[in-house]
Design an enzyme around this catalytic site. Structure first.
Site, PDB file in Angstrom:
ATOM      1  N   CYS A   2       0.842  -1.188   0.000  1.00 22.64           N
ATOM      2  CA  CYS A   2       0.000   0.000   0.000  1.00 22.64           C
ATOM      3  C   CYS A   2       0.883   1.246   0.000  1.00 22.64           C
ATOM      4  O   CYS A   2       2.009   1.220   0.490  1.00 22.64           O
ATOM      5  CB  CYS A   2      -0.939   0.099   1.201  1.00 22.64           C
ATOM      6  SG  CYS A   2      -2.002  -1.309   1.411  1.00 22.64           S
ATOM      7  N   ARG A  27       3.325  -0.056  -5.231  1.00 19.84           N
ATOM      8  CA  ARG A  27       3.174  -0.651  -3.903  1.00 19.84           C
ATOM      9  C   ARG A  27       1.857  -1.413  -3.752  1.00 19.84           C
ATOM     10  O   ARG A  27       1.621  -2.068  -2.730  1.00 19.84           O
ATOM     11  CB  ARG A  27       3.262   0.432  -2.826  1.00 19.84           C
ATOM     12  CG  ARG A  27       4.573   1.183  -2.829  1.00 19.84           C
ATOM     13  CD  ARG A  27       4.590   2.241  -1.751  1.00 19.84           C
ATOM     14  NE  ARG A  27       4.510   1.639  -0.435  1.00 19.84           N
ATOM     15  CZ  ARG A  27       5.558   1.221   0.259  1.00 19.84           C
ATOM     16  NH1 ARG A  27       6.757   1.326  -0.234  1.00 19.84           N
ATOM     17  NH2 ARG A  27       5.399   0.689   1.452  1.00 19.84           N
ATOM     18  N   TRP A  73      -3.024  -2.550  -1.558  1.00 20.43           N
ATOM     19  CA  TRP A  73      -2.771  -3.960  -1.881  1.00 20.43           C
ATOM     20  C   TRP A  73      -3.489  -4.737  -0.794  1.00 20.43           C
ATOM     21  O   TRP A  73      -3.099  -4.702   0.372  1.00 20.43           O
ATOM     22  CB  TRP A  73      -1.280  -4.254  -1.884  1.00 20.43           C
ATOM     23  CG  TRP A  73      -0.951  -5.613  -2.415  1.00 20.43           C
ATOM     24  CD1 TRP A  73      -0.812  -5.959  -3.725  1.00 20.43           C
ATOM     25  CD2 TRP A  73      -0.701  -6.808  -1.663  1.00 20.43           C
ATOM     26  NE1 TRP A  73      -0.502  -7.298  -3.834  1.00 20.43           N
ATOM     27  CE2 TRP A  73      -0.424  -7.840  -2.589  1.00 20.43           C
ATOM     28  CE3 TRP A  73      -0.687  -7.112  -0.303  1.00 20.43           C
ATOM     29  CZ2 TRP A  73      -0.146  -9.143  -2.201  1.00 20.43           C
ATOM     30  CZ3 TRP A  73      -0.410  -8.417   0.076  1.00 20.43           C
ATOM     31  CH2 TRP A  73      -0.144  -9.416  -0.865  1.00 20.43           C
ATOM     32  N   ASN A  97      -0.990   2.117   5.893  1.00 22.10           N
ATOM     33  CA  ASN A  97      -0.165   1.099   5.227  1.00 22.10           C
ATOM     34  C   ASN A  97       0.417   0.222   6.326  1.00 22.10           C
ATOM     35  O   ASN A  97       1.072   0.725   7.229  1.00 22.10           O
ATOM     36  CB  ASN A  97       0.950   1.801   4.437  1.00 22.10           C
ATOM     37  CG  ASN A  97       2.047   0.846   4.024  1.00 22.10           C
ATOM     38  OD1 ASN A  97       1.796  -0.336   3.812  1.00 22.10           O
ATOM     39  ND2 ASN A  97       3.252   1.345   3.906  1.00 22.10           N
ATOM     40  N   GLY A  98       0.144  -1.082   6.238  1.00 15.50           N
ATOM     41  CA  GLY A  98       0.673  -1.998   7.250  1.00 15.50           C
ATOM     42  C   GLY A  98      -0.373  -3.028   7.624  1.00 15.50           C
ATOM     43  O   GLY A  98      -1.406  -3.149   6.962  1.00 15.50           O
ATOM     44  N   GLU A 468      15.960 -17.522 -11.391  1.00 19.09           N
ATOM     45  CA  GLU A 468      15.585 -16.113 -11.510  1.00 19.09           C
ATOM     46  C   GLU A 468      14.934 -15.851 -12.881  1.00 19.09           C
ATOM     47  O   GLU A 468      13.931 -15.140 -12.970  1.00 19.09           O
ATOM     48  CB  GLU A 468      16.815 -15.219 -11.305  1.00 19.09           C
ATOM     49  CG  GLU A 468      16.599 -13.738 -11.555  1.00 19.09           C
ATOM     50  CD  GLU A 468      15.534 -13.104 -10.680  1.00 19.09           C
ATOM     51  OE1 GLU A 468      15.058 -13.743  -9.729  1.00 19.09           O
ATOM     52  OE2 GLU A 468      15.155 -11.948 -10.981  1.00 19.09           O
ATOM     53  N   LYS A 472      11.191 -14.371 -13.419  1.00 19.49           N
ATOM     54  CA  LYS A 472      10.960 -13.147 -14.195  1.00 19.49           C
ATOM     55  C   LYS A 472       9.891 -13.400 -15.261  1.00 19.49           C
ATOM     56  O   LYS A 472       8.969 -12.630 -15.431  1.00 19.49           O
ATOM     57  CB  LYS A 472      12.277 -12.743 -14.841  1.00 19.49           C
ATOM     58  CG  LYS A 472      12.543 -11.313 -15.022  1.00 19.49           C
ATOM     59  CD  LYS A 472      13.006 -10.545 -13.814  1.00 19.49           C
ATOM     60  CE  LYS A 472      12.373 -10.938 -12.527  1.00 19.49           C
ATOM     61  NZ  LYS A 472      12.789 -10.337 -11.338  1.00 19.49           N
ATOM     62  N   GLU A 475       6.303 -14.076 -13.649  1.00 19.17           N
ATOM     63  CA  GLU A 475       5.626 -12.973 -12.957  1.00 19.17           C
ATOM     64  C   GLU A 475       5.150 -11.877 -13.904  1.00 19.17           C
ATOM     65  O   GLU A 475       4.119 -11.274 -13.671  1.00 19.17           O
ATOM     66  CB  GLU A 475       6.470 -12.395 -11.821  1.00 19.17           C
ATOM     67  CG  GLU A 475       7.639 -11.564 -12.229  1.00 19.17           C
ATOM     68  CD  GLU A 475       8.399 -10.986 -11.036  1.00 19.17           C
ATOM     69  OE1 GLU A 475       7.772 -10.508 -10.087  1.00 19.17           O
ATOM     70  OE2 GLU A 475       9.639 -10.994 -11.080  1.00 19.17           O
ATOM     71  N   HIS A 491      14.004 -37.332 -13.098  1.00 17.21           N
ATOM     72  CA  HIS A 491      13.450 -37.973 -11.907  1.00 17.21           C
ATOM     73  C   HIS A 491      11.977 -37.611 -11.729  1.00 17.21           C
ATOM     74  O   HIS A 491      11.462 -37.652 -10.612  1.00 17.21           O
ATOM     75  CB  HIS A 491      14.278 -37.594 -10.674  1.00 17.21           C
ATOM     76  CG  HIS A 491      15.688 -38.093 -10.773  1.00 17.21           C
ATOM     77  ND1 HIS A 491      16.015 -39.412 -10.566  1.00 17.21           N
ATOM     78  CD2 HIS A 491      16.834 -37.478 -11.123  1.00 17.21           C
ATOM     79  CE1 HIS A 491      17.322 -39.574 -10.755  1.00 17.21           C
ATOM     80  NE2 HIS A 491      17.838 -38.412 -11.110  1.00 17.21           N
ATOM     81  N   LYS A 589       5.359  -4.094  -5.021  1.00 19.02           N
ATOM     82  CA  LYS A 589       6.816  -3.973  -5.041  1.00 19.02           C
ATOM     83  C   LYS A 589       7.436  -4.242  -3.681  1.00 19.02           C
ATOM     84  O   LYS A 589       8.439  -4.914  -3.571  1.00 19.02           O
ATOM     85  CB  LYS A 589       7.176  -2.556  -5.506  1.00 19.02           C
ATOM     86  CG  LYS A 589       8.669  -2.293  -5.629  1.00 19.02           C
ATOM     87  CD  LYS A 589       9.228  -2.956  -6.864  1.00 19.02           C
ATOM     88  CE  LYS A 589      10.711  -2.776  -7.017  1.00 19.02           C
ATOM     89  NZ  LYS A 589      11.269  -3.778  -7.927  1.00 19.02           N
TER      90      LYS A 589
END
Ligand code: F6R
Length: 594
Positions: A2, A27, A73, A97-98, A468, A472, A475, A491, A589
């Site tokens: 947020c 955010r 968010w 925010n939190g 990575e 990338k 996402e 396997h 983010k």
């Protein structure tokens, strides 16, 4: 998660709040809202979805000079208008925010209030209203919040019939921007850069009162505190797209510069290298901990540090590490990696390590962030502001910082000499060249973007890079993608390979080159569409449909070129699939919740 913004001053507040929220949209972007004072009354507008929805539905020209805004968010309660901020209860309107961990028990204690949303934030608004009714003075209310609230919060608060903005924080970021035209609160500096680069960093339990002409900051006990006014050194352009279609692409292209910014001090002067890394050779074991890409870069760090540093390195995901028991050596180091410096799980690992008396080192991008402040030692990367939700340039700078730790240890053990600096010095030119012609990555994107599943293969370092690369891709493009250790595929997972399944194999290390190539042959035999990213020509043309050739460099620096190719593939696939590249669905983010 947020973003919050507030403005009080001589100019109309809504354009400033909305543009601030736009810079904070990374955010969170489930809903957005504003509260502002007009004709001595508080008005609230909120909309589900992006800030653009809110912008389309309010009149920015309204003559209001005080307001607060929020981009959300969702954590408690689904993304909908009712759960959106600001929340007004009684005389109090807040943006938050939190996460308030004890909001359910607080809600029971506040039974005189009727709650209309599912959020923890509305409970905070009710608590402040109750305390305000008792104290009749916000300067007495704000220091009391820590008695009641468990969890994290950065709050912007408006009070009925009071021309001020109040702000307070604990464990969620908050800055106060100041300018001749008025004063701001914000979760992060980009939100104010259009208007000012002067700001105060607010620490845990500190709070502030913003008037039109001044700002007063108080310490946790409510005493006026004198703080240093900071200047944001980066340019405003750093937080803008500068002609690039997306922040992700802009940030990929910034890599030659920010990598050199990060490494140049260390590689021009061996004394600085020794000064900054001093003592690392004394550790018997290192635990590297991070989340997402920061965890992946730790895996690359492990390969390099174990090779050049003779130190055993364990790498773990912060949300796992913090809940696991550990056996520590006498000289043990916990190295946390975080771009934002605010990731909740990584911060918790750091705090636990300090409680346990273990030495801590942090690799961080955001100066003054919680992790940077609390670690025993910090090695800052200089990636600059990273706006795209998917990290690119910060990952590369973190990789180079870990590489320099390995290099320092290699020099210490005389496995390397100072000529290794030359390998680092030529990196920017080499990366420039890679970025000049991206046609090979565009071709690969065209080849794979319609598929549902993609696999990355590699061994050792190449496997760590594959993890990575795979993150990338998934996402930003929403393609399902997995990275596998090349020898592990048979396997189980090889049963997923069918005619046309894209398999991208990374092959850069000589000692396992032919081992990985034989795994590539196994997938080709099952019909895979084979793409090889390598630093040496592959003689057998039967094993690939497309080859991406990168320069053959020292293993301390070569990985960064490989990952840039993979970032570009992810970007172009997402573009072909018309995805929201800078703000992929469901993400944010800065992940300040567990
Ligand atoms: C992926 C990505 C995330 C972050 C992770 C940790 O592109 O950006 O996986 O790497 O959320 O964030 P920081 O580094 O801020 O701790």
């Amino acid at each position: 998660m947020c973003g919050i913004v507030g403005y009080i001053g001589k100019e109309k507040c809504l354009p400033k709040i909305i543009s601030g929220l736009e810079s904070l949209e990374y955010r969170g972007y489930d809903s957005a809202g504003v509260a502002y004072i007009i004709d001595e009354k508080i008005k609230i507008n909120k909309e589900q979805g992006r800030i653009s929805n809110l912008k389309d539905n309010i009149n920015l020209d309204i003559g209001s000079y005080i307001g607060i805004g929020h981009t959300r968010w969702a954590t408690h309660g689904k993304p909908c208008e009712l759960n959106s901020h600001p929340h007004k209860v009684g005389k109090i309107t807040i943006v938050h925010n939190g996460i308030i961990e004890n909001y359910e028990s607080l809600k029971k204690d506040l039974c005189e209030y009727e709650f209309i949303s599912e959020t923890d934030s509305e409970v905070v608004a009710a608590l402040i209203d109750k305390l305000y009714n008792e104290e009749q003075d916000m300067l007495k209310v704000l220091p009391r919040l820590k008695e009641f609230l468990l969890g994290s919060y950065a709050l912007g608060i408006l009070v009925d019939n009071d021309d001020k903005i109040y702000a307070i924080r604990k464990d969620s970021p908050l800055i106060i921007g100041v300018s001749e035209l008025g004063n701001f609160i914000a979760s992060d500096v980009p939100a104010i850069l259009q208007y000012t680069n002067l700001y105060y960093l607010i620490l845990n339990n500190e709070f502030a009162v913003l008037n039109r002409d001044d700002v007063v900051i108080y310490d946790k006990d409510g005493k006026v505190s004198t703080k240093n006014l900071l200047t944001f050194e980066g340019s405003r352009e750093a937080a803008m797209k500068n002609g690039y279609e997306h922040f992700m692409l802009k940030e990929i292209y910034e890599q030659p510069k920010v990598i050199m910014d990060t490494i140049s001090e260390y590689i021009t002067n061996v004394d600085i290298l020794k000064e900054k890394m001093k003592g690392l050779e004394n550790y018997e074991e290192i635990d590297i901990v991070g989340c997402g890409s920061a965890y992946h870069v730790g895996l690359v760090g492990k390969a390099l540090i174990e090779k050049y540093g003779h130190i055993r390195v364990n790498v773990d995901i912060a949300s796992e590490y913090r809940y696991t028991d550990h056996i520590y050596k006498k000289k043990h180091l916990i190295l946390v990696i975080s771009q934002s410096g605010e990731t909740a799980d990584t911060l918790a690992v750091l705090r636990k390590a300090k409680e346990d008396g273990i030495d801590t080192l942090a690799i961080v991008n955001v100066v003054g962030s919680s992790i940077a402040r609390e670690a025993d030692r910090v090695l800052y990367i200089k990636a600059g502001v990273e706006i795209a939700v998917a990290t690119t340039k910060a990952y590369s700078c973190q990789l180079m910082m870990l590489s320099m730790i390995a290099m320092y240890l290699g020099l210490h053990y005389e496995m390397l000499d100072e000529s290794i600096f030359d390998e680092y010095k030529k990196l920017d030119k080499l990366i420039d060249k890679i970025l000049e012609d991206t046609s090979d990555t565009k071709i690969v994107a065209e080849m794979i973007y319609k598929n549902k599943d993609v696999f990355y293969l590699g061994r050792k370092l190449d496997y760590a890079l594959g993890m990575e690369a795979s993150l990338k891709l998934k996402e930003v493009s929403y393609l399902h993608s997995e990275a596998y250790a090349a020898g592990e595929l048979k396997h189980g997972t090889i049963s997923l390979i069918e005619e046309g399944t894209p398999v991208l194999s990374i092959i850069t290390e000589d000692d396992i080159r032919f081992k990985t190539l034989s795994n590539v042959k196994e997938v080709c035999a099952r019909g895979a569409l084979s793409i090889i990213i390598t630093n040496e020509e592959v003689q057998d043309k039967e094993v690939y449909d497309k080859l991406i050739l990168v320069p053959k460099l020292h293993d301390l620096v070569g990985s960064v070129i490989v990952i840039i190719k993979c970032q570009l593939i992810a970007y172009y696939v997402a573009k072909l699939n018309k995805c929201d590249i800078d703000k992929p669905r469901n993400l944010a983010k800065s992940v300040t919740v567990e």
